[in-house]
Every structure is written in structure tokens, then in C-alpha cells.
Scaffold this active site. Structure first.
Site, mmCIF file in Angstrom:
data_model
loop_
_atom_site.group_PDB
_atom_site.id
_atom_site.type_symbol
_atom_site.label_atom_id
_atom_site.label_comp_id
_atom_site.label_asym_id
_atom_site.label_seq_id
_atom_site.Cartn_x
_atom_site.Cartn_y
_atom_site.Cartn_z
ATOM 1 C CG ASP A 191 -1.608 1.240 1.444
ATOM 2 O OD1 ASP A 191 -2.201 1.837 0.628
ATOM 3 O OD2 ASP A 191 -1.462 2.261 2.580
ATOM 4 C CB ALA A 192 3.039 3.222 -2.718
ATOM 5 C CG ASN A 239 4.291 6.163 6.186
ATOM 6 O OD1 ASN A 239 5.848 6.795 6.419
ATOM 7 N ND2 ASN A 239 3.785 6.672 7.406
ATOM 8 C CB ILE A 240 5.355 1.986 0.976
ATOM 9 C CG1 ILE A 240 6.323 3.326 0.142
ATOM 10 C CG2 ILE A 240 5.426 1.467 0.401
ATOM 11 C CD1 ILE A 240 7.145 2.687 -0.949
ATOM 12 C CB VAL A 241 1.481 0.193 4.544
ATOM 13 C CG1 VAL A 241 1.318 -1.099 5.489
ATOM 14 C CG2 VAL A 241 1.300 1.118 5.654
ATOM 15 C CE1 TYR A 252 -16.291 10.213 -6.005
ATOM 16 C CE2 TYR A 252 -14.476 10.573 -7.697
ATOM 17 C CZ TYR A 252 -15.165 10.483 -6.323
ATOM 18 O OH TYR A 252 -14.195 11.328 -5.702
ATOM 19 C CB ALA A 286 -5.539 2.418 -5.835
ATOM 20 C CG ASP A 287 -6.068 6.522 -1.395
ATOM 21 O OD1 ASP A 287 -7.242 6.459 -2.191
ATOM 22 O OD2 ASP A 287 -5.901 7.239 0.014
ATOM 23 C CG ASP A 336 -7.260 6.090 4.655
ATOM 24 O OD1 ASP A 336 -6.161 6.045 5.831
ATOM 25 O OD2 ASP A 336 -6.923 5.461 3.525
#
Length: 257
Positions: A6-7, A11-13, A100, A108-109, A129
Site C-alpha cells: 500500500d503506497a 509511507n509505504i505499508v 462516481y 486506489a486507496d 482514512d
């Protein structure tokens, strides 16, 4: 073993999923000028530190809201693991209906979180989020993604005050004991934190009114600052720190063939 990526803007998780459970997760800084070699070193070291063999990775899925790192990130993943990663974007199977105006505009998140919330909670939900930006998304019990809103994140709000007001210091994001404060640092914390909490409560209230169909939406918070806000308001029903990784796992399972 599945690698979940998850970029985000800050941060990238990274998460590793094996035998129906998460066995490790890490957070590294997002840096636009980092090469695929540098990302390779980081991720291999993280796997090795947890006694995980890179050769055991049999699938990869990536969600990114940072276009300028995708080339390096995808090259690294292909080279390190010999796998073609699934990229969350247009054309991916989601199991939800995106209502939408232009579905391709949905980040994407937000898609990943919506998929996770729909699959896990099976009821109308509002997802908040708390990231670099704070996003609010609404999903019906039938899996209709209705949309939502996007706000400056809590840290962005605090940094903007520091950067634009010459005599005001940068402060830690801590909730003060009172709203009425007697020093500059606490006064800034009061304004930023309690003001943000008020924003969250009002947006949730208005979204619930617009979603009203007889079933009260369940409000889920995720992201790095979710607990900080959730501890100060009744507007949030649950904090799910693994919501995004769970969504990536679900999307991988829907799209692996």
C-alpha cells in the site's frame, strides 16, 4: 505467501499474508527519488529480519496513490520476486459498484478500503482514512460505493499553520486537556485537534443524513492517526488498522486468476 503493498504519499505499508493470517507488516518512507535497487534492499532486509524467504512469495498486489514511484516499485517487485504484481486500478475486479461520475477518478486507496469494509461488515458503512489526506467514503449494504469527500490531513493542517504564520511554532499532534489553553503550544494543539474532531463529527453527521435508508451506517476509521481522533469522539464506531491490508488481500483473491 502473498505480499501486500500500500503506497501512500507519506509511507509505504507492506504486509505478508500466509496460511490465512498476517505474519508481518512494515512501514517505510515514500521517497519519489528512490531507485528500484534501494527499494529492493529495504524489502529483502525486512523479509530476512523476520526469517521470511523471498522465494516463498507467490503473489503480489499493489495499491498506490503516488504515480511517480510506481516505475521503481514495479521494477523492484518483478526483479526480487519474479512475479507480475496485480495493480489496483481501472479494470480490476472489486465486487462493488462505483457510483462516481467518473469511476476512474476514485483513488486506489479508497477502492481498497471500500472493498474491505463491504466484505467484512456487510452493512452500510462510512470509512474515514486518516492519512496525508483524510478521505471519507460511503458504501451501502448492497456494495454501492456512493462517493464521499477529501480533506487536508491532520498533519497538513498543522504544518500549514506553522509554515504560514511566522510566530507560531510547529507542535506535536497531542490532544490538550482543555479547549481553553493558557500557552501558545497548547492553544495550537487545541485549535488543530478539536477543530479537526469537529470537522469529522459534522461530516459524518451529514453523510449519515444523505445515506439515510433506515439502517444506521457503521463508521470505521483507519490510517496512522485514526486512534488519536477516535479516542476523542463518539462519531467513530471502530478503528480497523488493518482495513487496507485486508482489502488488498480480498482484491488479490478476486483477481489472481
Amino acid at each position: 505467501m502473498i505480499l501486500l503493498v500500500d503506497a501512500g504519499n507519506t509511507n509505504i505499508v507492506l504486509g505478508v499474508y500466509k496460511d490465512k493470517k498476517y505474519i508481518a507488516s512494515w512501514r517505510i518512507s515514500t521517497e519519489g527519488n528512490k531507485t528500484s535497487d534501494e527499494y529492493s534492499i529495504q524489502i529483502i532486509q525486512l523479509l530476512n529480519l523476520n526469517n521470511l524467504n523471498p522465494e516463498d512469495v507467490k503473489g503480489i498486489i499493489v495499491s498506490s496513490v503516488v504515480p511517480n514511484i510506481m516505475h521503481s516499485l514495479e521494477n523492484m517487485l518483478r526483479r526480487c520476486f519474479g512475479q507480475e504484481p496485480i495493480i489496483v486500478g481501472p479494470g480490476i475486479k472489486t465486487g462493488i459498484n462505483i457510483k462516481y461520475d467518473n469511476p476512474k477518478e476514485v483513488g486506489a486507496d479508497r477502492i481498497v478500503n471500500a472493498v474491505a469494509a463491504f466484505e467484512i461488515y456487510k452493512r452500510p458503512v462510512i470509512i474515514i482514512d486518516f492519512g496525508t489526506a483524510t478521505t471519507f467514503c460511503s458504501v451501502t449494504e448492497n456494495g454501492d460505493y456512493l462517493g464521499g469527500c477529501i480533506c487536508p490531513g491532520l498533519r497538513i493542517s498543522a504544518d500549514a499553520l506553522f509554515e504560514r504564520a511566522a510566530k507560531l511554532p510547529r507542535v506535536e499532534l497531542e490532544v490538550p486537556k482543555k479547549v481553553i489553553c493558557k500557552n501558545t503550544v497548547s492553544s495550537i494543539q487545541s485549535g488543530v485537534l478539536f477543530g479537526y474532531i469537529g470537522q469529522v463529527e459534522y461530516i459524518v453527521k451529514k453523510m449519515k443524513e444523505e445515506m439515510s435508508d433506515g439502517i444506521e451506517p457503521y463508521v470505521i476509521a483507519t490510517g496512522g492517526l485514526a486512534n488519536l481522533i477516535a479516542n476523542e469522539t463518539d462519531a467513530i464506531d471502530e478503528v480497523d488498522s488493518d482495513l487496507t491490508l485486508e482489502g488488498l488481500k480480498i482484491l488479490y483473491q478476486k483477481n489472481r486468476e
